[in-house]
Design a protein around this motif. Structure first.
Motif, PDB file in Angstrom:
ATOM      1  N   ALA A   1     -61.679  71.579 -35.424  1.00 33.67           N
ATOM      2  CA  ALA A   1     -62.933  71.871 -36.112  1.00 33.67           C
ATOM      3  C   ALA A   1     -63.962  72.466 -35.160  1.00 33.67           C
ATOM      4  O   ALA A   1     -64.722  73.358 -35.534  1.00 33.67           O
ATOM      5  CB  ALA A   1     -63.493  70.601 -36.755  1.00 33.67           C
TER       6      ALA A   1
ATOM      7  N   GLN B   1     -55.388  67.447 -37.728  1.00 34.85           N
ATOM      8  CA  GLN B   1     -56.579  68.234 -37.431  1.00 34.85           C
ATOM      9  C   GLN B   1     -57.425  67.498 -36.390  1.00 34.85           C
ATOM     10  O   GLN B   1     -57.715  66.318 -36.549  1.00 34.85           O
ATOM     11  CB  GLN B   1     -57.362  68.430 -38.740  1.00 34.85           C
ATOM     12  CG  GLN B   1     -58.776  68.902 -38.573  1.00 34.85           C
ATOM     13  CD  GLN B   1     -59.528  68.907 -39.891  1.00 34.85           C
ATOM     14  OE1 GLN B   1     -58.984  69.242 -40.951  1.00 34.85           O
ATOM     15  NE2 GLN B   1     -60.782  68.499 -39.862  1.00 34.85           N
TER      16      GLN B   1
ATOM     17  N   ASP C   1     -66.422  75.794 -42.631  1.00 36.57           N
ATOM     18  CA  ASP C   1     -65.793  75.215 -43.825  1.00 36.57           C
ATOM     19  C   ASP C   1     -65.317  73.787 -43.579  1.00 36.57           C
ATOM     20  O   ASP C   1     -65.423  72.926 -44.443  1.00 36.57           O
ATOM     21  CB  ASP C   1     -64.585  76.072 -44.251  1.00 36.57           C
ATOM     22  CG  ASP C   1     -65.016  77.486 -44.619  1.00 36.57           C
ATOM     23  OD1 ASP C   1     -66.222  77.666 -44.903  1.00 36.57           O
ATOM     24  OD2 ASP C   1     -64.158  78.389 -44.592  1.00 36.57           O
ATOM     25  N   MET C   2     -64.788  73.541 -42.402  1.00 37.53           N
ATOM     26  CA  MET C   2     -64.256  72.212 -42.113  1.00 37.53           C
ATOM     27  C   MET C   2     -65.369  71.179 -42.086  1.00 37.53           C
ATOM     28  O   MET C   2     -65.187  70.035 -42.501  1.00 37.53           O
ATOM     29  CB  MET C   2     -63.482  72.223 -40.791  1.00 37.53           C
ATOM     30  CG  MET C   2     -62.184  73.012 -40.886  1.00 37.53           C
ATOM     31  SD  MET C   2     -61.448  73.360 -39.292  1.00 37.53           S
ATOM     32  CE  MET C   2     -60.619  71.820 -38.950  1.00 37.53           C
TER      33      MET C   2
ATOM     34  N   TYR D   1     -67.371  76.560 -33.964  1.00 39.32           N
ATOM     35  CA  TYR D   1     -66.821  75.672 -34.998  1.00 39.32           C
ATOM     36  C   TYR D   1     -66.533  76.403 -36.297  1.00 39.32           C
ATOM     37  O   TYR D   1     -67.088  77.463 -36.577  1.00 39.32           O
ATOM     38  CB  TYR D   1     -67.758  74.493 -35.252  1.00 39.32           C
ATOM     39  CG  TYR D   1     -69.160  74.888 -35.664  1.00 39.32           C
ATOM     40  CD1 TYR D   1     -70.153  75.071 -34.706  1.00 39.32           C
ATOM     41  CD2 TYR D   1     -69.497  75.069 -37.013  1.00 39.32           C
ATOM     42  CE1 TYR D   1     -71.438  75.444 -35.079  1.00 39.32           C
ATOM     43  CE2 TYR D   1     -70.781  75.422 -37.379  1.00 39.32           C
ATOM     44  CZ  TYR D   1     -71.744  75.614 -36.409  1.00 39.32           C
ATOM     45  OH  TYR D   1     -73.012  75.986 -36.777  1.00 39.32           O
ATOM     46  N   ASN D   2     -65.649  75.793 -37.062  1.00 36.76           N
ATOM     47  CA  ASN D   2     -65.293  76.294 -38.382  1.00 36.76           C
ATOM     48  C   ASN D   2     -66.222  75.644 -39.410  1.00 36.76           C
ATOM     49  O   ASN D   2     -66.158  74.444 -39.654  1.00 36.76           O
ATOM     50  CB  ASN D   2     -63.822  75.941 -38.663  1.00 36.76           C
ATOM     51  CG  ASN D   2     -63.352  76.467 -40.000  1.00 36.76           C
ATOM     52  OD1 ASN D   2     -64.124  76.612 -40.945  1.00 36.76           O
ATOM     53  ND2 ASN D   2     -62.054  76.760 -40.090  1.00 36.76           N
TER      54      ASN D   2
ATOM     55  N   LEU E   1     -59.017  77.521 -34.750  1.00 37.13           N
ATOM     56  CA  LEU E   1     -60.089  77.182 -35.684  1.00 37.13           C
ATOM     57  C   LEU E   1     -59.748  77.688 -37.080  1.00 37.13           C
ATOM     58  O   LEU E   1     -59.934  76.989 -38.075  1.00 37.13           O
ATOM     59  CB  LEU E   1     -61.407  77.817 -35.229  1.00 37.13           C
ATOM     60  CG  LEU E   1     -62.115  77.230 -34.006  1.00 37.13           C
ATOM     61  CD1 LEU E   1     -63.329  78.072 -33.651  1.00 37.13           C
ATOM     62  CD2 LEU E   1     -62.545  75.790 -34.275  1.00 37.13           C
ATOM     63  N   GLN E   2     -59.216  78.877 -37.119  1.00 33.63           N
ATOM     64  CA  GLN E   2     -58.935  79.503 -38.405  1.00 33.63           C
ATOM     65  C   GLN E   2     -57.836  78.767 -39.157  1.00 33.63           C
ATOM     66  O   GLN E   2     -57.920  78.596 -40.372  1.00 33.63           O
ATOM     67  CB  GLN E   2     -58.519  80.953 -38.175  1.00 33.63           C
ATOM     68  CG  GLN E   2     -58.638  81.801 -39.427  1.00 33.63           C
ATOM     69  CD  GLN E   2     -58.434  83.268 -39.119  1.00 33.63           C
ATOM     70  OE1 GLN E   2     -57.968  83.635 -38.050  1.00 33.63           O
ATOM     71  NE2 GLN E   2     -58.802  84.122 -40.062  1.00 33.63           N
TER      72      GLN E   2
ATOM     73  N   GLU F   1     -66.310  70.564 -45.749  1.00 36.62           N
ATOM     74  CA  GLU F   1     -65.305  69.737 -46.428  1.00 36.62           C
ATOM     75  C   GLU F   1     -65.461  68.267 -46.053  1.00 36.62           C
ATOM     76  O   GLU F   1     -65.297  67.385 -46.897  1.00 36.62           O
ATOM     77  CB  GLU F   1     -63.893  70.190 -46.030  1.00 36.62           C
ATOM     78  CG  GLU F   1     -63.410  71.403 -46.787  1.00 36.62           C
ATOM     79  CD  GLU F   1     -62.265  72.106 -46.078  1.00 36.62           C
ATOM     80  OE1 GLU F   1     -61.529  71.434 -45.327  1.00 36.62           O
ATOM     81  OE2 GLU F   1     -62.130  73.334 -46.271  1.00 36.62           O
TER      82      GLU F   1
ATOM     83  N   LEU G   1     -64.120  64.324 -38.073  1.00 43.63           N
ATOM     84  CA  LEU G   1     -63.412  65.593 -38.277  1.00 43.63           C
ATOM     85  C   LEU G   1     -61.960  65.541 -37.804  1.00 43.63           C
ATOM     86  O   LEU G   1     -61.238  66.517 -37.923  1.00 43.63           O
ATOM     87  CB  LEU G   1     -64.146  66.715 -37.541  1.00 43.63           C
ATOM     88  CG  LEU G   1     -65.485  67.110 -38.150  1.00 43.63           C
ATOM     89  CD1 LEU G   1     -66.342  67.855 -37.151  1.00 43.63           C
ATOM     90  CD2 LEU G   1     -65.268  67.941 -39.414  1.00 43.63           C
TER      91      LEU G   1
ATOM     92  N   LYS H   1     -57.381  75.767 -39.041  1.00 46.60           N
ATOM     93  CA  LYS H   1     -57.920  74.420 -39.264  1.00 46.60           C
ATOM     94  C   LYS H   1     -57.174  73.355 -38.473  1.00 46.60           C
ATOM     95  O   LYS H   1     -56.970  72.239 -38.941  1.00 46.60           O
ATOM     96  CB  LYS H   1     -57.923  74.076 -40.757  1.00 46.60           C
ATOM     97  CG  LYS H   1     -58.827  75.017 -41.549  1.00 46.60           C
ATOM     98  CD  LYS H   1     -59.128  74.469 -42.919  1.00 46.60           C
ATOM     99  CE  LYS H   1     -60.144  75.363 -43.630  1.00 46.60           C
ATOM    100  NZ  LYS H   1     -60.453  74.940 -44.990  1.00 46.60           N
ATOM    101  N   LYS H   2     -56.713  73.729 -37.297  1.00 47.60           N
ATOM    102  CA  LYS H   2     -56.093  72.736 -36.422  1.00 47.60           C
ATOM    103  C   LYS H   2     -57.158  72.028 -35.596  1.00 47.60           C
ATOM    104  O   LYS H   2     -56.942  70.923 -35.116  1.00 47.60           O
ATOM    105  CB  LYS H   2     -55.075  73.403 -35.494  1.00 47.60           C
ATOM    106  CG  LYS H   2     -53.929  74.026 -36.259  1.00 47.60           C
ATOM    107  CD  LYS H   2     -52.602  73.716 -35.608  1.00 47.60           C
ATOM    108  CE  LYS H   2     -51.470  74.180 -36.512  1.00 47.60           C
ATOM    109  NZ  LYS H   2     -50.208  73.554 -36.198  1.00 47.60           N
TER     110      LYS H   2
END
Lengths: 278, 314, 455
Positions: free
Chosen positions: C289, C212, C161-162, C158-159, C283-284, C165, C191, C286-287
């Motif tokens: 999470a 997303q 940052d997402m 997982y990302n 993931l990068q 946020e 998400l 942000k498509k």
């Protein structure tokens, strides 16, 4: 009045031709566009039409990842030998079928011709097993040798049709002058039928250049791959890397397009001249 | 190359006896034809027979071969193979859709380009022919990308025109039509052959239609189409033969999916042979395809008497 | 007659040309030999560019260690199965190779592969128990063609940052804390965000215009089978007599996954997934999470430099992960089994392929690398590919809750999958329920079930 109608008709005609041209060319543009973008741009929504910035490094990257130069040379090697073999062997056979009389000639030709409708899938496996029995897997023999044996019924057929249009008096006169059949073939028939030979050459070039299943089945070592297989394996390695895939595809397409433009005058005219008919 | 060939010309027999010439002609005729005849035997006939024999065994690469009679064929026809009828159906659907469309498309383009009042014919001809130069690996790659539902060119254009978009090769119902569109793209070769045929139609025939007060439609239906039937016939037969052997599109673009909707016959054969090593069953598949194509071609040949125009001789 | 001479001459010329070219391809053995005669091993393998580089390096190291052995390593890109099939048909199979299981089992049955237990028994340096227990491929009692080339298993990536946020707690790393399905769906909904910024829980959410996605999974077996195992289901019955994917436990798990796409819209459909760049990029960018994927994706994630984490997958009945991989095998046709075994052992030692192991592509296959802290520290921590939580979420999860995937034990797997996978396509598209689709193929599938390996 009549003139107006004619120009209106022509306008519609041109519009139609332009539409088809766009249908034919746009995929090339999309290929080129995508090959010059980075991956983020490619996945931008809505899609953009012009790469900004233009990323030429896709090409250098694609070309360094797999040895496309090597693949190119391999392909050229196969193609050159295939064309030579096909042109020589199909023309000499076609000469015999068109202009020399021997028993059962037309029956034999009919049987040869029937092999045109044979799906290659039927012979694929035994031919493969045969070559592997001869220890020729992972060599270029299976891709080249068949070309030296007539190069397929289609080429023999095409040349035969063409040879039949040459007046028979030419050979007779040459025979009376003491020329042998080979001299007639090489000094009279071959030069007269240059356009047809070029057509055979170009068809063979395209077939061999584009051949996919042959190299896929017969070649194992990466170092022996052809461009078509190189591209396919590139896809295997860089599945979602569309920018690199498109750059690699462009590289594979380019030589064929260049060859075509060099020979296209002969090519299209040549086919027209052979008057291909059923 | 020509010079090398010329050296070996036979100059020793200046008009010998007629009988001797006959004999020599037969000998040399057979000799010259031998590459093609040998090629036929080595690369077509023997493999075909071998394939037939293998199809009666259980050969699967690593086992000892045993004759099992017609089991391979029975297993395919009795429905216990889940893919046989499916792939046959899919391929037939493709052929039925693509062959007429490609013929029609190529024929129309050829007729358009045969029009004397069109300028830049050579340019259009080249443009229409260009796609056929693309290796099928590359063109499959390009179209895979064009068909992408969101990022692809096709849906982008449709969206821009406010038309409904499609799933193309990613939907069971549209995958075959999508591949047909792709085959239309590479129909330039057929067009060139039509063009050649059109150029062989004698001008006087059109003129006499004009003299009789006929219009363009008359010319088309009374001259062009009847005289083009041999070429149409040739392209039809070729279209059928090649259509049934479509392979790379499935191999590269769809892997037979979605839900086997593009499980082309030769792709299935390839998978059976090289993925599952069932060489014998694959040989049986090959022979069935051969018979299907031979029968279809026969039908086309038989009916051709009724619709293919023959000029006196030939 | 001159013509014949000419033709023969031409053909001879051609063949000479060809054979020269081929000779150029196969490099002759270099005279590196010391006391022993030089032995050349042919080794074939697959893998991306990084794997290729690492294997080439490892081979160099091997050749330096054993200077009488030369390895002709062939990297096969593209259709590996076809290549192996054609090689074995032509009698040109390598001495040692990666092999997919669809081929390994039938070929082992036909005695084409070495029983690695025999080789181990003769080797004083090595014991069967040095390897992880769960990764042996046994085709008959006491017979194994080897272990995985590397260990792989499924997890959530997982990302970070997402999550921050959205203000959502991070996925748990320990099996004991694994989310229940409902907890997981709830998180994924938070998400999943449409173009207007509404998440999947809000009433204004537009499922046709999602920017997303909360969670992405693929539709091949490793993904759905993880959940099937978690729910207590299986692909075939314990006695290997019958297809069990149409039974309630399996059907429920598959339906739950399909619902993520078609009911909750938190996962991209197979088609929508075409618009999400693969590897780390999805993931990068942000498509998505969270992503279910194999642990090999650590390589790309580590290289990407993004702030990512790993967690255990949600559980249905119990928290599990699916172990998969493919074996390295030695062909019984080899003339040099001892040298092949040396190479086998060499590649099995994580020390010799440390770049791949520390880089995130592989997990070691020897036990010590999981249990001895000084060895664990060489790969599972302190590098960009192995974030905090890795040791719980993947390493321990694999050791303690790893379930060997279908390919380890389902006979005739390839053909079964070629039947079942297309049938499931309509489930992922929401056109059929899992129950309908699987019951439709159940009868056919049962005819393809031929038994169960695993002894």
């Amino acid at each position: 009045m009549n003139g107006n109608r004619r120009s209106l008709r022509n306008l519609i005609l041109y519009l139609f031709l332009a539409a088809i041209s766009i249908f034919c060319l746009l995929p090339f543009y999309w290929l080129l566009r995508s090959s010059l973008m980075d991956l983020v741009q490619i996945f931008e929504m809505p899609p953009i039409w012009f790469p900004k910035p233009v990323k030429l490094s896709n090409y250098t990257e694609a070309l360094t990842i797999l040895p496309f130069g090597r693949y190119f040379l391999n392909t050229v090697f196969i193609v050159v030998l295939t064309i030579t073999g096909t042109v020589l062997s199909s023309s000499i056979s076609a000469y015999s079928f068109a202009r020399l009389k021997w028993p059962y000639r037309n029956l034999v030709f009919g049987i040869l011709l029937s092999s045109m409708m044979l799906p290659y899938a039927v012979t694929l496996i035994p031919t493969y097993l045969g070559w592997s029995f001869l220890g020729a897997i992972d060599t270029y023999y299976p891709l080249i040798v068949p070309a030296w044996f007539g190069g397929g019924a289609f080429n023999v057929f095409l040349l035969r049709q063409f040879y039949m249009t040459i007046p028979g008096e030419l050979d007779e006169a040459a025979l009376i002058d003491g020329a042998g059949y080979f001299t007639i073939y090489s000094k009279i028939i071959m030069p007269l039928t240059r356009p047809a030979l070029i057509v055979v050459g170009l068809f063979t070039f395209l077939n061999s250049w584009n051949d996919f299943l042959g190299p896929l089945v017969y070649l194992n070592s990466e170092i022996k791959y052809t461009l078509a297989i190189g591209l396919e394996s590139f896809k295997g390695l860089y599945n979602a890397q569309w920018h690199l895939l498109m750059a690699a595809s462009t590289v594979v397409i380019l030589p064929a397009v260049i060859i075509f433009f060099t020979g296209q005058k002969y090519f299209i005219e040549g086919i027209a001249m052979t008057g291909l008919k059923g | 190359m020509r010079n090398i060939l010329a050296i070996s010309g036979n100059k020793k027999h200046p008009s010998g006896s007629l009988a001797r010439n006959r004999k020599q002609e037969v000998l040399i005729g057979v000799l010259f034809a031998s590459p093609a005849i040998l090629g036929f035997f080595i690369f077509i006939f023997i493999p075909m027979i071998a394939s037939l024999i293998i199809s009666f065994t259980d050969y699967a690469l690593v086992n000892k071969m045993q004759f099992i009679g017609l089991d391979n064929y029975a297993g395919l026809f009795n429905g216990s193979d889940p893919f046989f009828y499916k792939s046959l159906g899919v391929t037939t659907y493709y052929v039925l859709l693509s062959t007429p469309l490609c013929l029609l498309f190529a024929f129309s383009m050829a007729v358009l380009l045969n029009n004397d009042s069109i300028r830049g014919k050579a340019v259009f001809r080249t443009i229409f022919y260009l796609p056929t130069l693309i290796p099928v690996v590359a063109s499959s790659m390009i179209w895979l990308w064009l068909f992408n539902p969101d990022m692809g060119l096709i849906n982008t254009i449709l969206r821009a025109l406010h038309l409904p978009t499609g799933m193309w090769i990613y939907d069971e119902n549209t995958v075959i039509p999508s591949i047909v569109i792709m085959s239309l793209w590479t129909t330039g070769g057929t067009m060139i052959i039509f063009l050649a045929g059109l150029q062989g139609i004698p001008r006087q025939l059109y003129e006499s239609v004009e003299l009789d007060g006929g219009n363009a439609a008359h010319k088309m239906f009374y001259v062009t189409i009847p005289l083009m039937t041999p070429t149409i016939f040739f392209n039809l037969v070729m279209g059928l033969i090649y259509g049934f052997q479509v392979f790379a599109q499935a191999y590269i673009m769809t892997e037979g999916g979605p839900n086997n909707a593009s499980l082309f016959y030769v792709f299935y054969l390839y998978r059976t042979a090289f993925k599952f090593s069932k060489m014998a069953k694959a040989s049986a598949l090959g022979w069935i395809l051969f018979i299907v194509i031979a029968l279809l071609t026969l039908v086309v040949f038989k009916t051709s008497k009724d619709w293919v125009h023959t000029e006196g001789g030939k | 007659m001159k013509k014949t001479v000419f033709w023969i001459g031409l053909i001879v010329l051609l063949f000479t040309l060809l054979s020269n070219v081929n000779a150029g391809g196969d490099q002759e053995k270099s005279g590196k030999a010391g006391a022993k005669e030089v032995v050349t091993l042919k080794f074939t393998y697959w893998g991306g560019p990084d794997e290729k580089t690492a294997v080439v390096d490892a081979i160099k190291g091997f050749e330096n260690t054993y200077d009488w052995i030369k390895v002709d390593a062939q990297h096969i890109a593209g259709d590996y199965d076809t290549k192996m099939a054609t090689m074995i048909a032509g009698g040109t199979e390598p001495d040692i190779a990666y092999l997919n299981l669809g081929q390994a089992f039938p070929w082992a049955d036909a005695n084409k592969l070495y029983n690695v237990y025999d080789l181990i028994a003769n080797d004083p340096e090595m014991d069967k128990s040095d390897f992880l227990d769960s990764i042996w491929y046994n085709w008959a009692p006491g017979k194994s063609f080897g272990t995985n080339s590397a260990v792989e298993s499924m997890a959530i990536f997982y990302n970070v940052d997402m999550f921050e946020e959205a203000g959502v707690p991070l996925p748990p790393a320990k099996a004991e804390d694994a989310w229940t399905w409902d907890e997981f769906v709830h998180v994924a909904q938070q998400l999943t965000i449409d173009q207007n910024g509404n998440n999947a829980l809000s009433s204004g959410f537009n499922p046709d215009n999602i920017k997303q996605f909360g969670f992405q999974f693929s539709t091949w077996y490793a993904h759905y089978m993880t959940m099937v195992y978690s729910n207590g289901g299986d692909y075939i019955s314990k006695d290997g007599s019958k297809f069990t994917l149409a039974e309630p436990a399996a059907v429920e798990a598959i339906q739950k996954l399909a619902d993520l796409m078609n009911v909750y819209h938190v996962s991209p459909s197979a088609v929508q997934a075409k618009n999400i760049p693969g590897g780390a990029a999805g993931l990068q960018a942000k498509k998505v999470a969270m992503k279910q994927d194999g642990q090999w994706s650590l390589l790309a994630l580590g290289n990407s430099g993004m702030n990512f984490g790993v967690g255990v997958l949600p559980k249905l009945k119990k928290s599990v992960t699916l172990v998969l991989g493919a074996p390295t095998v030695i062909f019984s046709s080899t003339k040099h089994p001892d040298e092949a075994w040396l190479l086998y052992k060499y590649l099995a030692d994580a020390q010799n392929v440390l770049n791949l192991v520390a880089g995130g592509l592989w997990m070691p296959i020897l036990k010590d690398w999981y249990t001895k802290p000084e060895l664990v520290s060489k790969w599972a921590e302190g590098n960009p590919a192995h974030p905090e939580g890795y040791k719980d979420a993947i390493m321990r999860q694999t050791l303690e809750y790893g379930v060997a995937g279908v390919e380890y034990y389902v006979m005739n797997w390839g053909e079964l999958d070629s039947l079942v996978n297309p049938a499931l396509a309509s489930v992922w598209l929401g056109k059929k329920t899992a129950k309908e689709a699987l019951e439709e193929v159940e009868e056919k599938a049962n005819t393809l079930v031929t038994g169960r390996y695993g002894f």
